[in-house]
Design a protein around this motif. Sequence first.
Motif, mmCIF file in Angstrom:
data_model
loop_
_atom_site.group_PDB
_atom_site.id
_atom_site.type_symbol
_atom_site.label_atom_id
_atom_site.label_comp_id
_atom_site.label_asym_id
_atom_site.label_seq_id
_atom_site.Cartn_x
_atom_site.Cartn_y
_atom_site.Cartn_z
ATOM 1 N N ILE A 66 -14.367 12.128 8.954
ATOM 2 C CA ILE A 66 -14.585 11.661 7.608
ATOM 3 C C ILE A 66 -14.473 12.986 6.591
ATOM 4 C CG2 ILE A 66 -16.736 11.224 6.257
ATOM 5 C CD1 ILE A 66 -17.384 9.066 8.373
ATOM 6 N N ALA A 67 -15.000 14.020 7.218
ATOM 7 C CA ALA A 67 -14.679 15.413 6.193
ATOM 8 C C ALA A 67 -13.412 15.476 6.003
ATOM 9 C CB ALA A 67 -15.373 16.408 6.901
ATOM 10 N N ALA A 68 -12.217 15.641 6.895
ATOM 11 C CA ALA A 68 -11.030 15.603 6.572
ATOM 12 C C ALA A 68 -10.422 14.503 5.305
ATOM 13 C CB ALA A 68 -10.326 15.459 8.029
ATOM 14 N N ILE A 69 -10.912 13.376 5.766
ATOM 15 C CA ILE A 69 -10.387 12.292 5.009
ATOM 16 C C ILE A 69 -10.820 12.586 3.495
ATOM 17 C CG2 ILE A 69 -10.682 9.855 4.356
ATOM 18 C CD1 ILE A 69 -10.877 9.000 7.325
ATOM 19 N N SER A 70 -12.175 12.835 3.390
ATOM 20 C CA SER A 70 -12.632 13.065 2.087
ATOM 21 C C SER A 70 -11.769 14.369 1.310
ATOM 22 C CB SER A 70 -14.147 13.356 2.089
ATOM 23 O OG SER A 70 -14.894 12.468 2.849
ATOM 24 N N ARG A 71 -11.728 15.312 2.198
ATOM 25 C CA ARG A 71 -11.007 16.502 1.666
ATOM 26 C C ARG A 71 -9.558 16.091 1.140
ATOM 27 N NH1 ARG A 71 -13.098 19.857 5.115
ATOM 28 N NH2 ARG A 71 -11.609 19.782 6.522
ATOM 29 N N MET A 72 -8.868 15.346 1.754
ATOM 30 C CA MET A 72 -7.665 14.962 1.228
ATOM 31 C C MET A 72 -7.803 14.182 0.018
ATOM 32 S SD MET A 72 -5.177 15.495 3.465
ATOM 33 C CE MET A 72 -3.888 14.577 2.974
ATOM 34 N N LEU A 73 -8.943 13.527 -0.297
ATOM 35 C CA LEU A 73 -8.980 13.066 -1.569
ATOM 36 C C LEU A 73 -9.856 13.729 -2.450
ATOM 37 C CD1 LEU A 73 -10.005 9.587 -0.122
ATOM 38 C CD2 LEU A 73 -7.924 10.160 -1.231
ATOM 39 N N ASP A 74 -9.907 15.177 -2.226
ATOM 40 C CA ASP A 74 -10.541 16.291 -3.076
ATOM 41 C C ASP A 74 -12.185 15.891 -3.159
ATOM 42 O OD1 ASP A 74 -10.675 18.475 -4.638
ATOM 43 O OD2 ASP A 74 -10.524 17.503 -6.577
ATOM 44 N N ALA A 75 -12.734 15.596 -2.154
ATOM 45 C CA ALA A 75 -14.321 15.364 -2.261
ATOM 46 C C ALA A 75 -14.846 16.242 -1.123
ATOM 47 C CB ALA A 75 -14.620 13.777 -2.085
ATOM 48 N N GLU A 76 -15.783 16.865 -1.502
ATOM 49 C CA GLU A 76 -16.522 17.872 -0.427
ATOM 50 C C GLU A 76 -17.575 17.255 0.263
ATOM 51 O OE1 GLU A 76 -16.230 21.293 1.480
ATOM 52 O OE2 GLU A 76 -15.333 21.077 -0.594
ATOM 53 N N THR A 77 -17.590 17.426 1.801
ATOM 54 C CA THR A 77 -18.651 16.478 2.502
ATOM 55 C C THR A 77 -19.598 17.276 3.010
ATOM 56 O OG1 THR A 77 -16.379 15.142 3.445
ATOM 57 C CG2 THR A 77 -18.791 15.251 4.734
ATOM 58 N N VAL A 78 -20.655 17.027 2.854
ATOM 59 C CA VAL A 78 -22.012 17.652 3.472
ATOM 60 C C VAL A 78 -22.901 16.644 4.391
ATOM 61 C CG1 VAL A 78 -24.087 18.754 2.770
ATOM 62 C CG2 VAL A 78 -22.040 18.911 1.198
ATOM 63 N N VAL A 79 -22.881 17.322 5.580
ATOM 64 C CA VAL A 79 -23.676 16.553 6.521
ATOM 65 C C VAL A 79 -25.287 17.094 6.291
ATOM 66 C CG1 VAL A 79 -24.264 16.240 8.989
ATOM 67 C CG2 VAL A 79 -21.801 16.351 8.019
ATOM 68 N N VAL A 80 -26.225 16.259 6.100
ATOM 69 C CA VAL A 80 -27.578 16.633 5.932
ATOM 70 C C VAL A 80 -28.612 15.972 6.818
ATOM 71 C CG1 VAL A 80 -26.995 16.706 3.412
ATOM 72 C CG2 VAL A 80 -27.981 14.654 4.346
ATOM 73 N N GLY A 81 -29.634 16.686 7.019
ATOM 74 C CA GLY A 81 -30.547 16.089 8.055
ATOM 75 C C GLY A 81 -30.442 15.831 9.463
ATOM 76 N N MET A 82 -29.581 16.875 10.040
ATOM 77 C CA MET A 82 -29.362 17.011 11.555
ATOM 78 C C MET A 82 -30.855 17.315 12.186
ATOM 79 S SD MET A 82 -26.436 18.824 13.718
ATOM 80 C CE MET A 82 -24.892 18.143 12.609
ATOM 81 N N ARG A 83 -30.968 16.779 13.265
ATOM 82 C CA ARG A 83 -32.142 16.977 14.209
ATOM 83 C C ARG A 83 -31.683 17.921 15.019
ATOM 84 N NH1 ARG A 83 -35.867 12.298 15.544
ATOM 85 N NH2 ARG A 83 -35.634 10.807 13.801
ATOM 86 N N PRO A 84 -32.920 18.806 15.378
ATOM 87 C CA PRO A 84 -32.634 19.970 16.265
ATOM 88 C C PRO A 84 -31.941 19.740 17.411
ATOM 89 C CG PRO A 84 -34.794 20.129 15.216
ATOM 90 C CD PRO A 84 -34.309 18.789 14.763
ATOM 91 N N THR B 220 -27.521 29.520 19.192
ATOM 92 C CA THR B 220 -28.688 29.457 18.358
ATOM 93 C C THR B 220 -28.058 29.714 16.799
ATOM 94 O OG1 THR B 220 -29.891 30.611 19.797
ATOM 95 C CG2 THR B 220 -30.884 29.895 17.845
ATOM 96 N N VAL B 221 -27.425 30.541 16.765
ATOM 97 C CA VAL B 221 -27.026 30.722 15.372
ATOM 98 C C VAL B 221 -26.047 29.313 14.878
ATOM 99 C CG1 VAL B 221 -25.606 32.234 13.566
ATOM 100 C CG2 VAL B 221 -26.871 33.094 15.397
ATOM 101 N N VAL B 222 -25.259 29.277 15.753
ATOM 102 C CA VAL B 222 -24.343 27.968 15.327
ATOM 103 C C VAL B 222 -25.140 26.508 15.191
ATOM 104 C CG1 VAL B 222 -22.584 26.525 16.380
ATOM 105 C CG2 VAL B 222 -22.197 28.943 16.464
ATOM 106 N N ALA B 223 -26.038 26.399 15.902
ATOM 107 C CA ALA B 223 -26.898 25.349 16.010
ATOM 108 C C ALA B 223 -27.583 25.294 14.702
ATOM 109 C CB ALA B 223 -27.946 25.030 16.970
ATOM 110 N N ALA B 224 -27.965 26.471 13.920
ATOM 111 C CA ALA B 224 -28.796 26.636 12.924
ATOM 112 C C ALA B 224 -27.976 26.206 11.789
ATOM 113 C CB ALA B 224 -29.235 27.874 12.777
#
Lengths: 126, 290
Positions: A66-84, B220-224
């Motif tokens: 998805i990031a690669a596709i968006s970049r092709m269309l000049d949009a930056e991708t941010v993934v948020v809220g990843m759990r530990p 650890t750094v990569v995970a963060a």
Amino acid sequence: MDRVPVLKLGDILIVSIQIDLQDQSVLALQEDLANKVVETGARGVIIDITAVEIVDSFIGRMLATIAAISRMLDAETVVVGMRPAVAITLVELGLSLGGVRTALNLEKGVALLNHIDGSEIATATR
Amino acid sequence: MSVSADAGRHRIETLLATNEDQIFRRWLEIAGASSSGHVDRGNLNGQLRELYNALVRSFGDSGRPGESSELRGLLAELSRNRARQGFTPTETATVVFGLKEAVYESTGDDGSSEALQGFLWFSRLVDDLGLFTMETYSATREKIILDQAEQLLELSTPVVKLWEGIVAVPLVGTLDSARTQVVMEKLLQTLVDTGSEHAVIDITGVPAVDTQVAQHLLKTVVAARLMGAECVISGIRPQIAHTIVTLGIEFGDIVTKATLADALAHALRESGVEIVRNRGSRVALRTVEE
């Protein structure tokens, strides 16, 4: 088949994944998102995975694609809220998601996108 | 043979019942001498009295006398207590084996085969009890060690907040896979909970860094990073820097600093906080609006 909604906020598109992703729904999401980026001229895509508890290499690859596709269309991708636990799993799988930006939560993700371009989206839409 | 063995057994039972005072006093003496200075006499007296009575009662049971649950329970309690109080294995075992000697002395000069059979039987019984005591003793020790290892794991991994949006993990002691896993999970969870975008991993207290430890740190750094936070590694001593270079470990684009102060200054700069010296000697802070 469940479809993942793509929301528009200013010139940012927000995708919040809250279902178990199947191959079909991922393909549909990629298609929808590409269409939406072109349609709206969005310059940022935020993928919210707060609700995703289990990941595998498939999901990791999906995010990169998805990031690669968006970049092709000049949009930056941010993934948020990843759990530990998800982050640890991805590291153990050897996926470092190169080329994908990350942020702790949606708020910081929006701030990051604003920061990259130097223009204020949230205020511009008012 | 079995008749004579039974008779011998009966003899010992009678001996334990009739010469109770004499045997018990001698036993207490032997047990007390072996663990002198550790336990007060009254306590030991009470424990041994209970054991003695339980042993005598167990002869009346239908099963094998050494397997009486009352007797085993008392012995287990005794050895558990002794393991916790720091008695040596010898001191613990001698308490049980002392009974053998006390009984032997009471048999006197009776050299009949019956007496021999009886004593052999009793000796085997006491050996069984002694082994059981040692087993409980070492099991208790084992449990203490396990508990301590667990406590150590919890104690040694605090995540501290240095500034709004900056957390630090001061690592102390050797890093292994299990500890790194705990540290990683705790750090990542704190990042989420506090919404911090900067983390400092301080390895001042880590005695040595080898390829495995470096691997753990990198993970650890990569995970963060995957979660959207930046990690700085600080507290790298000259020898450790030397080792890392000699081993050919690549830290890539991960920021490393010599001291925690440097790392904090770096994190503050990154998050747009500027530190300026006031006209006086005090230090004033100003946040730069982005």
